[in-house]
Every structure is written in C-alpha cells, then in structure tokens.
Write a protein that holds these residues in place. Sequence first.
Motif, PDB file in Angstrom:
ATOM      1  N   ARG A 136     -26.556  41.017   4.038  1.00 10.32           N
ATOM      2  CA  ARG A 136     -27.793  42.081   4.983  1.00 10.32           C
ATOM      3  C   ARG A 136     -28.472  43.061   4.208  1.00 10.32           C
ATOM      4  O   ARG A 136     -27.787  43.869   3.865  1.00 10.32           O
ATOM      5  CB  ARG A 136     -27.214  42.652   6.053  1.00 10.32           C
ATOM      6  N   LEU A 137     -29.595  43.252   3.914  1.00  8.72           N
ATOM      7  CA  LEU A 137     -30.401  44.480   3.358  1.00  8.72           C
ATOM      8  C   LEU A 137     -30.917  44.912   5.261  1.00  8.72           C
ATOM      9  O   LEU A 137     -31.776  45.397   5.889  1.00  8.72           O
ATOM     10  CB  LEU A 137     -31.576  44.383   3.186  1.00  8.72           C
ATOM     11  N   ALA A 138     -29.891  45.963   4.835  1.00  4.05           N
ATOM     12  CA  ALA A 138     -30.082  47.405   5.972  1.00  4.05           C
ATOM     13  C   ALA A 138     -30.554  48.716   5.501  1.00  4.05           C
ATOM     14  O   ALA A 138     -30.814  49.677   4.732  1.00  4.05           O
ATOM     15  CB  ALA A 138     -28.314  47.569   6.380  1.00  4.05           C
ATOM     16  N   MET A 139     -31.896  48.557   6.141  1.00  2.00           N
ATOM     17  CA  MET A 139     -32.974  49.560   6.380  1.00  2.00           C
ATOM     18  C   MET A 139     -32.820  50.283   7.823  1.00  2.00           C
ATOM     19  O   MET A 139     -33.187  49.685   8.777  1.00  2.00           O
ATOM     20  CB  MET A 139     -34.197  48.984   7.008  1.00  2.00           C
ATOM     21  N   TYR A 140     -32.465  51.720   7.653  1.00  3.23           N
ATOM     22  CA  TYR A 140     -32.164  52.660   9.030  1.00  3.23           C
ATOM     23  C   TYR A 140     -33.569  53.055   9.019  1.00  3.23           C
ATOM     24  O   TYR A 140     -34.396  53.494   8.532  1.00  3.23           O
ATOM     25  CB  TYR A 140     -31.114  53.482   8.688  1.00  3.23           C
ATOM     26  N   THR A 141     -33.790  52.937  11.113  1.00  2.00           N
ATOM     27  CA  THR A 141     -34.812  53.180  11.183  1.00  2.00           C
ATOM     28  C   THR A 141     -34.902  55.019  10.834  1.00  2.00           C
ATOM     29  O   THR A 141     -35.921  55.432  11.612  1.00  2.00           O
ATOM     30  CB  THR A 141     -35.425  52.333  12.252  1.00  2.00           C
ATOM     31  N   TYR A 142     -33.579  55.988  11.754  1.00  2.00           N
ATOM     32  CA  TYR A 142     -33.852  56.726  12.472  1.00  2.00           C
ATOM     33  C   TYR A 142     -33.325  58.069  10.980  1.00  2.00           C
ATOM     34  O   TYR A 142     -34.083  58.535  11.244  1.00  2.00           O
ATOM     35  CB  TYR A 142     -33.080  57.033  13.295  1.00  2.00           C
ATOM     36  N   GLU A 143     -32.260  57.384  10.626  1.00  2.00           N
ATOM     37  CA  GLU A 143     -30.775  58.265   9.794  1.00  2.00           C
ATOM     38  C   GLU A 143     -32.203  59.348   8.745  1.00  2.00           C
ATOM     39  O   GLU A 143     -33.134  58.637   8.200  1.00  2.00           O
ATOM     40  CB  GLU A 143     -29.792  58.053   9.565  1.00  2.00           C
ATOM     41  N   SER A 144     -31.581  60.592   7.553  1.00  2.00           N
ATOM     42  CA  SER A 144     -32.622  60.724   6.699  1.00  2.00           C
ATOM     43  C   SER A 144     -33.369  59.658   5.366  1.00  2.00           C
ATOM     44  O   SER A 144     -32.441  58.559   5.005  1.00  2.00           O
ATOM     45  CB  SER A 144     -31.182  61.607   5.775  1.00  2.00           C
ATOM     46  N   ASN A 182     -28.561  55.905  15.858  1.00  2.00           N
ATOM     47  CA  ASN A 182     -28.296  56.492  16.224  1.00  2.00           C
ATOM     48  C   ASN A 182     -29.488  57.500  17.242  1.00  2.00           C
ATOM     49  O   ASN A 182     -29.613  58.589  17.552  1.00  2.00           O
ATOM     50  CB  ASN A 182     -27.954  58.179  15.291  1.00  2.00           C
ATOM     51  N   GLU A 183     -30.569  56.365  17.692  1.00  2.00           N
ATOM     52  CA  GLU A 183     -31.707  56.829  18.373  1.00  2.00           C
ATOM     53  C   GLU A 183     -31.825  56.854  19.603  1.00  2.00           C
ATOM     54  O   GLU A 183     -32.415  57.551  20.347  1.00  2.00           O
ATOM     55  CB  GLU A 183     -33.351  55.300  18.059  1.00  2.00           C
ATOM     56  N   GLY A 184     -30.501  56.117  19.942  1.00  2.00           N
ATOM     57  CA  GLY A 184     -29.978  56.720  21.746  1.00  2.00           C
ATOM     58  C   GLY A 184     -30.753  55.503  22.459  1.00  2.00           C
ATOM     59  O   GLY A 184     -29.626  54.452  23.609  1.00  2.00           O
TER      60      GLY A 184
END
Length: 212
Positions: A136-144, A182-184
């Motif tokens: 799985r390629l985890a591409m965070y959308t919100y964090e740093s 963490n976008e909420g």
Amino acid sequence: MKKYIALVLATVLVLGIFTGCGNKGNKETESQTGEKATESVNSTENNTEDSTQSSTENQNVADTEQLTTENGQESSVLACPSVNGKLHVEGSKLVDQNNNEVQLRGVSTHGLAWYPQYVTNDCFATLKSFGANVVRLAMYTYESGGYCTDGDRQQLETLVQNGVQYAFNNDMYVIIDWHVLNEGNPNRYSDVAKTFFAKMAQQYAPYNNDLQ
C-alpha cells in the motif's frame, strides 16, 4: 625313496591347486563385494536425488496450492497479478478475474513524503521474498508534506507511479492510498481526490495489479 619324493610333490601340487582356487574365490568375492558396494552407493545417490527432486516438486506444489486456515479449512489462494489478473469484490469476498476467491498479504509504506527512500525496486523485491503480494502506497493528504497542503504534488505523484511500476515488476498488487487522517472531515478535499484518482485510473487502466 623316489615314491616318497613323488608323493611329496603330488601333495604340494594338490595344495597349490586348492590354494589358487581359494585365492580366486576370494578375488571373486571381493569383486562382487565391490560391485555391491558401488551399487549401494549409486542407489543411495539416486535415492538422494529422487528425494531432493521429490522435495522440490512438493514445495512447488505447496506454493501453488490453496492456503489453509488454522482449523484446516481451505481458504483463498494467495493472489499474484500474472496468474489472477485484476481483482474485484463479490459480496464479502475478494475474487480474481475468474471469480475465484483470493487473498492479499502485504505491508504499507509510511507517508511517501517522509520516507521516499523505501519506494525502490529492491525494497519491493525483498518484501516479495518475505511472502508479501501487495504493497500500500500511503500518500498523506493533510499532514506535513501532504498532497493537499504543503506537499510537492508532482513529486508525490512520481513516487506513486514508481511504486506501481516496482510492484508490477515483482508481480505484486499495489494499493494507491489516499490517506486521510487528521483532516477531521474525510470529504474536506474530495474534489482534489476525484481529480487525482481520475488521473490514476486513466493512467493505470491497462495494468492488472493496481487497486485504487
């Protein structure tokens, strides 16, 4: 006196004949023993080769057989793209292109923006050798460094593209993960997500190993 000498010579001659026969018999026995020993060694070598071959064949069969659960029930087959093709969901089951139930086992990267050095062909090959068939390629959308905030979108897309290719090279499936944490509100960047996945879907439509 002559008769006595003749008797002694006759006795020596007879003993010599019997002694010669005995040596001949011993040599024949030794030869037969040697032949039997050679046959035994050859038989042992053949048995060893047969055993090794049988063990290898059994292992190859075991690699392609169905997985089993702890209670001995047959489970799904550990899938690979070259054999099972594209996967999809039927009810509660993950199935292959022929609707056979299959199974994925693998690992996830950490945030691609943080640890891009692990998206390599060698790393994926090592994971494959450990028994993984999916990454799985985890591409965070919100964090740093996130895709939707301050991240380099082109660089992140390149990492995803490389990851898909490395998985393909190693006959593994790959999950392109839009990693919301963490976008909420998970729909906060839904428009960006739609654009991103429209691009990925178009690019990887010919592939049989990407799961989005």
